[in-house]
Write a protein that holds these residues in place. Sequence first.
Motif, PDB file in Angstrom:
ATOM      1  N   ALA A  43      35.021  56.960  14.281  1.00 61.82           N
ATOM      2  CA  ALA A  43      34.995  57.009  15.742  1.00 61.82           C
ATOM      3  C   ALA A  43      33.816  57.851  16.215  1.00 61.82           C
ATOM      4  CB  ALA A  43      36.308  57.588  16.267  1.00 61.82           C
ATOM      5  N   GLU A  44      33.228  57.439  17.324  1.00 64.53           N
ATOM      6  CA  GLU A  44      32.064  58.150  17.857  1.00 64.53           C
ATOM      7  C   GLU A  44      32.387  59.611  18.145  1.00 64.53           C
ATOM      8  OE1 GLU A  44      30.528  56.142  21.222  1.00 64.53           O
ATOM      9  OE2 GLU A  44      30.137  54.265  20.164  1.00 64.53           O
ATOM     10  N   SER A  45      33.626  59.879  18.489  1.00 64.58           N
ATOM     11  CA  SER A  45      34.015  61.253  18.819  1.00 64.58           C
ATOM     12  C   SER A  45      34.004  62.166  17.606  1.00 64.58           C
ATOM     13  CB  SER A  45      35.416  61.263  19.428  1.00 64.58           C
ATOM     14  OG  SER A  45      36.370  60.794  18.475  1.00 64.58           O
ATOM     15  N   GLY A  46      34.085  61.563  16.411  1.00 62.62           N
ATOM     16  CA  GLY A  46      34.169  62.365  15.188  1.00 62.62           C
ATOM     17  C   GLY A  46      35.541  62.961  14.956  1.00 62.62           C
ATOM     18  N   LEU A  47      36.535  62.513  15.721  1.00 55.81           N
ATOM     19  CA  LEU A  47      37.887  63.068  15.619  1.00 55.81           C
ATOM     20  C   LEU A  47      38.720  62.260  14.622  1.00 55.81           C
ATOM     21  CD1 LEU A  47      40.149  64.964  16.704  1.00 55.81           C
ATOM     22  CD2 LEU A  47      40.648  63.182  18.409  1.00 55.81           C
ATOM     23  N   LEU A  48      39.365  62.959  13.693  1.00 56.73           N
ATOM     24  CA  LEU A  48      40.325  62.341  12.778  1.00 56.73           C
ATOM     25  C   LEU A  48      41.731  62.660  13.258  1.00 56.73           C
ATOM     26  CD1 LEU A  48      38.839  63.139   9.231  1.00 56.73           C
ATOM     27  CD2 LEU A  48      38.801  60.948  10.443  1.00 56.73           C
ATOM     28  N   SER A  49      42.628  61.688  13.149  1.00 59.02           N
ATOM     29  CA  SER A  49      44.011  61.869  13.569  1.00 59.02           C
ATOM     30  C   SER A  49      44.927  61.739  12.365  1.00 59.02           C
ATOM     31  CB  SER A  49      44.378  60.818  14.622  1.00 59.02           C
ATOM     32  OG  SER A  49      45.742  60.931  14.981  1.00 59.02           O
ATOM     33  N   PHE A  50      45.760  62.768  12.149  1.00 59.24           N
ATOM     34  CA  PHE A  50      46.661  62.779  10.993  1.00 59.24           C
ATOM     35  C   PHE A  50      48.085  63.033  11.482  1.00 59.24           C
ATOM     36  CE2 PHE A  50      48.167  65.247   7.046  1.00 59.24           C
ATOM     37  CZ  PHE A  50      48.624  64.085   6.434  1.00 59.24           C
ATOM     38  N   SER A  51      48.925  62.007  11.350  1.00 55.76           N
ATOM     39  CA  SER A  51      50.338  62.111  11.737  1.00 55.76           C
ATOM     40  C   SER A  51      51.184  61.564  10.595  1.00 55.76           C
ATOM     41  CB  SER A  51      50.606  61.319  13.029  1.00 55.76           C
ATOM     42  OG  SER A  51      49.798  61.776  14.083  1.00 55.76           O
ATOM     43  N   PRO A  52      51.407  62.363   9.548  1.00 53.38           N
ATOM     44  CA  PRO A  52      52.134  61.861   8.380  1.00 53.38           C
ATOM     45  C   PRO A  52      53.555  61.440   8.735  1.00 53.38           C
ATOM     46  CG  PRO A  52      51.924  64.250   8.296  1.00 53.38           C
ATOM     47  CD  PRO A  52      51.060  63.792   9.424  1.00 53.38           C
ATOM     48  N   ASN A  53      53.929  60.242   8.274  1.00 50.76           N
ATOM     49  CA  ASN A  53      55.261  59.711   8.529  1.00 50.76           C
ATOM     50  C   ASN A  53      55.958  59.497   7.189  1.00 50.76           C
ATOM     51  OD1 ASN A  53      57.540  58.450   9.453  1.00 50.76           O
ATOM     52  ND2 ASN A  53      56.523  56.530   9.998  1.00 50.76           N
ATOM     53  N   GLY A  54      56.727  60.477   6.753  1.00 53.18           N
ATOM     54  CA  GLY A  54      57.403  60.362   5.474  1.00 53.18           C
ATOM     55  C   GLY A  54      57.363  61.656   4.689  1.00 53.18           C
ATOM     56  N   VAL A  55      57.469  61.523   3.378  1.00 55.80           N
ATOM     57  CA  VAL A  55      57.543  62.659   2.466  1.00 55.80           C
ATOM     58  C   VAL A  55      56.215  62.798   1.719  1.00 55.80           C
ATOM     59  CG1 VAL A  55      58.828  63.691   0.549  1.00 55.80           C
ATOM     60  CG2 VAL A  55      59.995  62.190   2.161  1.00 55.80           C
ATOM     61  N   ILE A  56      55.726  64.006   1.574  1.00 53.13           N
ATOM     62  CA  ILE A  56      54.513  64.249   0.791  1.00 53.13           C
ATOM     63  C   ILE A  56      54.928  64.458  -0.661  1.00 53.13           C
ATOM     64  CG2 ILE A  56      52.587  65.831   0.406  1.00 53.13           C
ATOM     65  CD1 ILE A  56      52.527  66.315   3.421  1.00 53.13           C
ATOM     66  N   VAL A  57      54.384  63.639  -1.557  1.00 52.46           N
ATOM     67  CA  VAL A  57      54.843  63.611  -2.950  1.00 52.46           C
ATOM     68  C   VAL A  57      53.660  63.697  -3.913  1.00 52.46           C
ATOM     69  CG1 VAL A  57      56.896  62.261  -2.392  1.00 52.46           C
ATOM     70  CG2 VAL A  57      54.781  61.071  -3.008  1.00 52.46           C
ATOM     71  N   GLU A  58      53.976  64.016  -5.167  1.00 55.15           N
ATOM     72  CA  GLU A  58      52.971  64.029  -6.225  1.00 55.15           C
ATOM     73  C   GLU A  58      52.630  62.608  -6.671  1.00 55.15           C
ATOM     74  OE1 GLU A  58      51.371  66.538  -7.531  1.00 55.15           O
ATOM     75  OE2 GLU A  58      52.471  68.248  -6.696  1.00 55.15           O
ATOM     76  N   GLU A  59      53.639  61.751  -6.723  1.00 59.26           N
ATOM     77  CA  GLU A  59      53.460  60.374  -7.171  1.00 59.26           C
ATOM     78  C   GLU A  59      54.451  59.491  -6.432  1.00 59.26           C
ATOM     79  OE1 GLU A  59      52.589  58.397 -11.446  1.00 59.26           O
ATOM     80  OE2 GLU A  59      54.510  59.428 -11.303  1.00 59.26           O
ATOM     81  N   LYS A  60      54.009  58.330  -6.007  1.00 61.34           N
ATOM     82  CA  LYS A  60      54.888  57.449  -5.253  1.00 61.34           C
ATOM     83  C   LYS A  60      55.945  56.829  -6.163  1.00 61.34           C
ATOM     84  CE  LYS A  60      51.834  56.333  -1.415  1.00 61.34           C
ATOM     85  NZ  LYS A  60      51.260  55.271  -0.553  1.00 61.34           N
ATOM     86  N   SER A  61      57.148  56.680  -5.622  1.00 62.24           N
ATOM     87  CA  SER A  61      58.265  56.133  -6.385  1.00 62.24           C
ATOM     88  C   SER A  61      58.158  54.619  -6.483  1.00 62.24           C
ATOM     89  CB  SER A  61      59.596  56.494  -5.714  1.00 62.24           C
ATOM     90  OG  SER A  61      59.714  57.885  -5.542  1.00 62.24           O
ATOM     91  N   GLN A  62      58.622  54.100  -7.612  1.00 62.55           N
ATOM     92  CA  GLN A  62      58.784  52.660  -7.771  1.00 62.55           C
ATOM     93  C   GLN A  62      60.264  52.369  -7.554  1.00 62.55           C
ATOM     94  OE1 GLN A  62      56.330  50.409  -8.300  1.00 62.55           O
ATOM     95  NE2 GLN A  62      54.859  52.081  -8.179  1.00 62.55           N
ATOM     96  N   VAL A  63      60.603  51.792  -6.431  1.00 57.42           N
ATOM     97  CA  VAL A  63      62.004  51.609  -6.046  1.00 57.42           C
ATOM     98  C   VAL A  63      62.339  50.126  -6.054  1.00 57.42           C
ATOM     99  CG1 VAL A  63      63.747  52.102  -4.307  1.00 57.42           C
ATOM    100  CG2 VAL A  63      61.805  53.638  -4.593  1.00 57.42           C
ATOM    101  N   SER A  64      63.441  49.774  -6.706  1.00 55.98           N
ATOM    102  CA  SER A  64      63.890  48.386  -6.729  1.00 55.98           C
ATOM    103  C   SER A  64      64.440  47.997  -5.366  1.00 55.98           C
ATOM    104  CB  SER A  64      64.984  48.202  -7.788  1.00 55.98           C
ATOM    105  OG  SER A  64      66.169  48.849  -7.381  1.00 55.98           O
ATOM    106  N   PRO A  65      64.442  46.696  -5.033  1.00 55.93           N
ATOM    107  CA  PRO A  65      65.021  46.265  -3.770  1.00 55.93           C
ATOM    108  C   PRO A  65      66.469  46.715  -3.604  1.00 55.93           C
ATOM    109  CG  PRO A  65      63.748  44.485  -4.753  1.00 55.93           C
ATOM    110  CD  PRO A  65      63.817  45.585  -5.774  1.00 55.93           C
ATOM    111  N   GLY A  66      67.234  46.709  -4.705  1.00 57.97           N
ATOM    112  CA  GLY A  66      68.637  47.127  -4.629  1.00 57.97           C
ATOM    113  C   GLY A  66      68.768  48.581  -4.232  1.00 57.97           C
TER     114      GLY A  66
END
Length: 629
Positions: free
Chosen positions: A54-77
């Motif tokens: 963006a021309e303004s140079g502004l970054l927007s950070f709004s984390p939605n969820g949990v901050i983790v070391e590694e993402k989980s592999q979750v089955s549909p069930g």
Amino acid sequence: MSDKAKENIFARIWRWIGHIQHGILRVFGLILMLIVLIALIGSIFSGDDEFEMAESGLLSFSPNGVIVEEKSQVSPGDAFTAALLGGGARNEILLRDVIEGLRLAAADDEVTALMVNFDNLLGATPAALHAIAAEMAAFRETGKDIIAYGDSFTMGGYLLASQASEIHMHDMGWVMVNGYAVYRTFFRSLLDRLNVTVNIYRVGEFKSALEPFMGDEMSEEAAEANRFVFGELWDAYQRRVEGARGLDQGALQVYADTFPDQITALAHESARATGEIALRAGLIDHLTGRGAFRNAMEERFGRDADQNRVRSSNFLEYVEARRPKPRERGDVIALITMTGTIVDGNQDGGVIGGDMHANLVRKARLDDDVKAIVVRIDSGGGSAFASELIREELRQARLDGKIVVVSMGGVAASGGYWIAAPAHEIWAEPTTITGSIGIFGFLPTLENALGEIGVSEDGVALTQTARFPSPTGGVSEAWNTILQANIETGYDNFLDVVGEGRNMTRAEVDAIGQGRIWTGAQAHERGLVDHLGGFDEAVTAAAERAGLEEGQFRLRRFVEERDPFKEFLKMIGLSFVAEVMAGSGLMPGGLLGQAASETGAELQRINMMNDPRGVYATCLECESFRRVR
């Protein structure tokens, strides 16, 4: 008469059911092919899109969820079950993406400021929060601003927001900085009322994992250990926030302790009493409504008319676009991330599988390009047997001449420490939770409860040990002796494992063991940790030990190879759950939904206890601090 004529009505129904099944499978196949086609077309057309700052140079950070070391592999069930209990599959943000993004942005002349909102941050470990806060502080030291806004602030969100140049909060919001607490549910009296016999086997004066089955309140030993460890975490929190906000030492303690009196005094004077209290305490800079804040930011950075919002770029998209491309050649430092409960077998999906992760270490050990192995651990433990399988491979890697360095994340306790023991070096954050060197086992039996309703068990055994422990028949004296001896042997093994890895005597390990937990800083003082520092420091140490110069090696993640088709089906399942449940689930949101989700997580941890000998190196109270909000 033909064969079909002889068919009875049930055979005809069964045949028609088969036709319907085949039809459904054909329809599903067509839908699946259509989804794949749409995904391919989408990837083709979206692949040409390039990130534009963006021309303004502004970054927007709004984390939605949990901050983790590694993402989980979750089955549909599993995702469907999570949706029923608490609103669907959780979103996860990688800690390394946040850290790397802040460092890139700090050094990038195009970036002028960062705007953050942590309203939807669902949790992170204290160590992760402090690591991010340190990077936010480094970002500000370059002369760039951080502007924080929140409807309200939780403990975790405020720790990060406190690093901002200016903090805005909604007029009706409040800052919930109320310190750490450790509470568990005790149900010994209930078990007694139900006549359930709880056979407990443990070693360690401070091993409190089974206390809910043993009594109706926390023991003095457990209370002492918890006050010591979580008091250190609260002290670290206060130092970080008070230093960033220029507050007097102890200001947060006063804020938390006097909040009830302050809100009572202001409740009838101001409609925004909670916000006024935070403002007067210096925790925030401005009480600002959403609209007023948006107008102020648009006036400062410009307005994106197409998006109807302040002109800015998405922080995580920025990270993905600007991170350096990995080296394709050169010596390798293997990265193996181990996060979650330690279970036996080839388990996956947010847990550490003993067989699976031992195999990953073996692959790295046998790879000639790999000169060092860095193991990143975020686990409160689990199966002692599975922990030993992984430790054996790491020990063998060291014997084979590979450098082994452990980097502890938010939690590396009990079985997590068992795994870490053979490393050349162990690195931990000051706020890592570690230790918990102790063993336990338990077996609830119902012989007394069943006896009250006229159910009993009887038979013939030809030896003292032929009759195994039974949920309906209880545990014999002979087996009680065997099981307790098994636990004591497991604890001795734990002491030997740590003693060998840390070059300590069994007595020295036992003195700081006994199931007691420590922060990383406390563990460092007692010789359980070599250095205080984060992941990058651990990688640098591994490279130096392996004789690798900076810029002359590449970091390669070793992960379990997965079937792409199965992963695609999982992705469809997760997307389906997220859409159908619409983020609410059958359980409502708020406190009830949170309680249902936490109960489900607790039951899941118990259900995953599958050690073949029933011996566990687990710190259950540590798991509570893998998701601090």
